[in-house]
Design a protein around this motif. Structure first.
Motif, PDB file in Angstrom:
ATOM      1  N   LYS A 154       0.834  -1.210   0.000  1.00  0.00           N
ATOM      2  CA  LYS A 154       0.000   0.000   0.000  1.00  0.00           C
ATOM      3  C   LYS A 154       0.872   1.264   0.000  1.00  0.00           C
ATOM      4  CE  LYS A 154      -3.614  -2.380   2.543  1.00  0.00           C
ATOM      5  NZ  LYS A 154      -4.360  -2.445   3.802  1.00  0.00           N
ATOM      6  N   ILE A 155       1.889   1.274  -0.844  1.00  0.00           N
ATOM      7  CA  ILE A 155       2.860   2.366  -0.886  1.00  0.00           C
ATOM      8  C   ILE A 155       2.279   3.555  -1.643  1.00  0.00           C
ATOM      9  CG2 ILE A 155       5.183   3.002  -1.632  1.00  0.00           C
ATOM     10  CD1 ILE A 155       5.842  -0.041  -1.486  1.00  0.00           C
ATOM     11  N   LYS A 156       2.355   4.744  -0.999  1.00  0.00           N
ATOM     12  CA  LYS A 156       1.833   5.969  -1.606  1.00  0.00           C
ATOM     13  C   LYS A 156       2.839   7.090  -1.440  1.00  0.00           C
ATOM     14  CE  LYS A 156      -2.705   5.235   0.378  1.00  0.00           C
ATOM     15  NZ  LYS A 156      -3.731   5.887   1.175  1.00  0.00           N
ATOM     16  N   LEU A 157       2.892   7.966  -2.423  1.00  0.00           N
ATOM     17  CA  LEU A 157       3.659   9.200  -2.329  1.00  0.00           C
ATOM     18  C   LEU A 157       2.700  10.270  -1.826  1.00  0.00           C
ATOM     19  CD1 LEU A 157       6.344  10.650  -2.889  1.00  0.00           C
ATOM     20  CD2 LEU A 157       5.521  11.050  -5.215  1.00  0.00           C
ATOM     21  N   LEU A 158       3.004  10.892  -0.690  1.00  0.00           N
ATOM     22  CA  LEU A 158       2.066  11.816  -0.057  1.00  0.00           C
ATOM     23  C   LEU A 158       2.243  13.272  -0.449  1.00  0.00           C
ATOM     24  CD1 LEU A 158       2.013  10.444   3.590  1.00  0.00           C
ATOM     25  CD2 LEU A 158       0.427   9.946   1.722  1.00  0.00           C
ATOM     26  N   ASN A 159       3.450  13.724  -0.646  1.00  0.00           N
ATOM     27  CA  ASN A 159       3.673  15.164  -0.747  1.00  0.00           C
ATOM     28  C   ASN A 159       3.846  15.706  -2.151  1.00  0.00           C
ATOM     29  OD1 ASN A 159       6.206  13.856  -0.936  1.00  0.00           O
ATOM     30  ND2 ASN A 159       7.232  15.779  -0.544  1.00  0.00           N
ATOM     31  N   ASN A 160       3.800  14.880  -3.153  1.00  0.00           N
ATOM     32  CA  ASN A 160       4.092  15.385  -4.480  1.00  0.00           C
ATOM     33  C   ASN A 160       3.099  14.774  -5.466  1.00  0.00           C
ATOM     34  OD1 ASN A 160       5.159  16.215  -6.900  1.00  0.00           O
ATOM     35  ND2 ASN A 160       7.266  15.946  -6.230  1.00  0.00           N
ATOM     36  N   HIS A 161       2.234  15.595  -5.983  1.00  0.00           N
ATOM     37  CA  HIS A 161       1.223  15.089  -6.915  1.00  0.00           C
ATOM     38  C   HIS A 161       1.621  15.330  -8.368  1.00  0.00           C
ATOM     39  CE1 HIS A 161      -1.279  14.190  -3.515  1.00  0.00           C
ATOM     40  NE2 HIS A 161      -1.108  15.415  -3.084  1.00  0.00           N
ATOM     41  N   ILE A 162       2.839  15.823  -8.558  1.00  0.00           N
ATOM     42  CA  ILE A 162       3.371  16.017  -9.906  1.00  0.00           C
ATOM     43  C   ILE A 162       3.965  14.696 -10.363  1.00  0.00           C
ATOM     44  CG2 ILE A 162       5.084  17.251 -11.288  1.00  0.00           C
ATOM     45  CD1 ILE A 162       4.836  19.530  -9.190  1.00  0.00           C
ATOM     46  N   ALA A 163       3.721  14.324 -11.601  1.00  0.00           N
ATOM     47  CA  ALA A 163       4.243  13.052 -12.120  1.00  0.00           C
ATOM     48  C   ALA A 163       5.756  13.011 -11.974  1.00  0.00           C
ATOM     49  CB  ALA A 163       3.845  12.876 -13.575  1.00  0.00           C
ATOM     50  N   LYS A 164       6.256  11.913 -11.456  1.00  0.00           N
ATOM     51  CA  LYS A 164       7.683  11.717 -11.264  1.00  0.00           C
ATOM     52  C   LYS A 164       8.282  11.068 -12.500  1.00  0.00           C
ATOM     53  CE  LYS A 164       8.589  12.609  -6.833  1.00  0.00           C
ATOM     54  NZ  LYS A 164       9.689  13.437  -6.416  1.00  0.00           N
ATOM     55  N   GLN A 165       9.571  11.310 -12.694  1.00  0.00           N
ATOM     56  CA  GLN A 165      10.293  10.619 -13.755  1.00  0.00           C
ATOM     57  C   GLN A 165      10.290   9.135 -13.406  1.00  0.00           C
ATOM     58  OE1 GLN A 165      14.294  11.991 -14.217  1.00  0.00           O
ATOM     59  NE2 GLN A 165      14.834  10.375 -15.652  1.00  0.00           N
ATOM     60  N   PRO A 166       9.974   8.266 -14.364  1.00  0.00           N
ATOM     61  CA  PRO A 166       9.916   6.841 -14.043  1.00  0.00           C
ATOM     62  C   PRO A 166      11.282   6.271 -13.685  1.00  0.00           C
ATOM     63  CG  PRO A 166       9.581   7.204 -16.386  1.00  0.00           C
ATOM     64  CD  PRO A 166       9.660   8.544 -15.750  1.00  0.00           C
ATOM     65  N   VAL A 167      11.267   5.273 -12.827  1.00  0.00           N
ATOM     66  CA  VAL A 167      12.484   4.529 -12.500  1.00  0.00           C
ATOM     67  C   VAL A 167      12.793   3.651 -13.700  1.00  0.00           C
ATOM     68  CG1 VAL A 167      13.431   2.738 -10.992  1.00  0.00           C
ATOM     69  CG2 VAL A 167      12.004   4.547 -10.028  1.00  0.00           C
ATOM     70  N   PRO A 168      14.070   3.530 -14.072  1.00  0.00           N
ATOM     71  CA  PRO A 168      14.412   2.679 -15.216  1.00  0.00           C
ATOM     72  C   PRO A 168      13.881   1.257 -15.038  1.00  0.00           C
ATOM     73  CG  PRO A 168      16.309   3.930 -14.484  1.00  0.00           C
ATOM     74  CD  PRO A 168      15.231   4.162 -13.483  1.00  0.00           C
ATOM     75  N   GLU A 169      13.215   0.734 -16.065  1.00  0.00           N
ATOM     76  CA  GLU A 169      12.669  -0.621 -15.999  1.00  0.00           C
ATOM     77  C   GLU A 169      13.707  -1.662 -16.381  1.00  0.00           C
ATOM     78  OE1 GLU A 169       8.855  -1.281 -17.771  1.00  0.00           O
ATOM     79  OE2 GLU A 169       8.189   0.740 -17.253  1.00  0.00           O
ATOM     80  N   ASN A 170      14.590  -1.304 -17.304  1.00  0.00           N
ATOM     81  CA  ASN A 170      15.657  -2.204 -17.713  1.00  0.00           C
ATOM     82  C   ASN A 170      16.597  -2.410 -16.525  1.00  0.00           C
ATOM     83  OD1 ASN A 170      18.601  -2.345 -18.581  1.00  0.00           O
ATOM     84  ND2 ASN A 170      17.563  -2.881 -20.510  1.00  0.00           N
ATOM     85  N   ASN A 171      16.921  -3.683 -16.202  1.00  0.00           N
ATOM     86  CA  ASN A 171      17.741  -3.958 -15.025  1.00  0.00           C
ATOM     87  C   ASN A 171      19.102  -3.283 -15.076  1.00  0.00           C
ATOM     88  OD1 ASN A 171      15.874  -5.393 -13.572  1.00  0.00           O
ATOM     89  ND2 ASN A 171      16.524  -7.378 -14.362  1.00  0.00           N
ATOM     90  N   ALA A 172      19.744  -3.245 -16.228  1.00  0.00           N
ATOM     91  CA  ALA A 172      21.061  -2.607 -16.336  1.00  0.00           C
ATOM     92  C   ALA A 172      20.954  -1.121 -16.028  1.00  0.00           C
ATOM     93  CB  ALA A 172      21.655  -2.840 -17.722  1.00  0.00           C
ATOM     94  N   GLU A 173      19.927  -0.462 -16.577  1.00  0.00           N
ATOM     95  CA  GLU A 173      19.734   0.971 -16.316  1.00  0.00           C
ATOM     96  C   GLU A 173      19.378   1.213 -14.854  1.00  0.00           C
ATOM     97  OE1 GLU A 173      16.820   2.394 -19.046  1.00  0.00           O
ATOM     98  OE2 GLU A 173      18.021   1.864 -20.805  1.00  0.00           O
ATOM     99  N   PHE A 174      18.573   0.319 -14.280  1.00  0.00           N
ATOM    100  CA  PHE A 174      18.204   0.463 -12.874  1.00  0.00           C
ATOM    101  C   PHE A 174      19.443   0.316 -11.988  1.00  0.00           C
ATOM    102  CE2 PHE A 174      16.555  -1.301  -8.819  1.00  0.00           C
ATOM    103  CZ  PHE A 174      15.843  -0.185  -8.416  1.00  0.00           C
ATOM    104  N   LEU A 175      20.309  -0.646 -12.285  1.00  0.00           N
ATOM    105  CA  LEU A 175      21.531  -0.831 -11.506  1.00  0.00           C
ATOM    106  C   LEU A 175      22.455   0.382 -11.639  1.00  0.00           C
ATOM    107  CD1 LEU A 175      22.264  -4.604 -12.105  1.00  0.00           C
ATOM    108  CD2 LEU A 175      21.426  -3.525 -10.005  1.00  0.00           C
TER     109      LEU A 175
END
Length: 117
Positions: free
Chosen positions: A75-96
């Protein structure tokens, strides 16, 4: 991921900081930045923290000790920022690579912690 100033649902302070796994639920929020406030449910788990040893002098600085962690965040929620965030890299190499960049920044912060990290 390092979370600071943790409070329970009633606003009571739980701890000044805790490390928690950067799970898929947190990744869905997008790239989090300092000052973001998150809310989630989690379980408290007990573990034994390793001893801190000065290997040069063969001296135990801190013995092993019981500590606690938060696990299985849901049930994870972001409380203080309703502006769209830059997505986290989905590709494992980019995420690492992203984690590596963040880790580099954390290494610079270590001097602010007094517990020998």
């Amino acid at each position: 991921m390092l979370l600071t100033n943790l409070k329970d649902i009633d606003g009571n302070r739980i701890t000044d900081h805790i490390w928690i796994n950067y799970t898929k639920g947190f990744r869905k929020l997008g790239l989090l930045t300092k000052g973001d406030k998150v809310q989630f449910d989690g379980r408290v788990d007990e573990y034994i923290k390793e001893a801190v040893i000065d290997r040069e002098r063969n001296v135990v600085i801190k013995p092993p000790m019981k500590d606690y962690a938060l696990v299985y965040p849901t049930k994870i929620k972001l409380l203080n920022n309703h502006i769209a965030k830059q997505p986290v890299p989905e590709n494992n190499a980019e995420f690492l690579r992203y984690i590596g960049d963040v880790t580099h920044d954390l290494k610079r912060m270590k001097r602010y912690f007094s517990n020998g990290w």
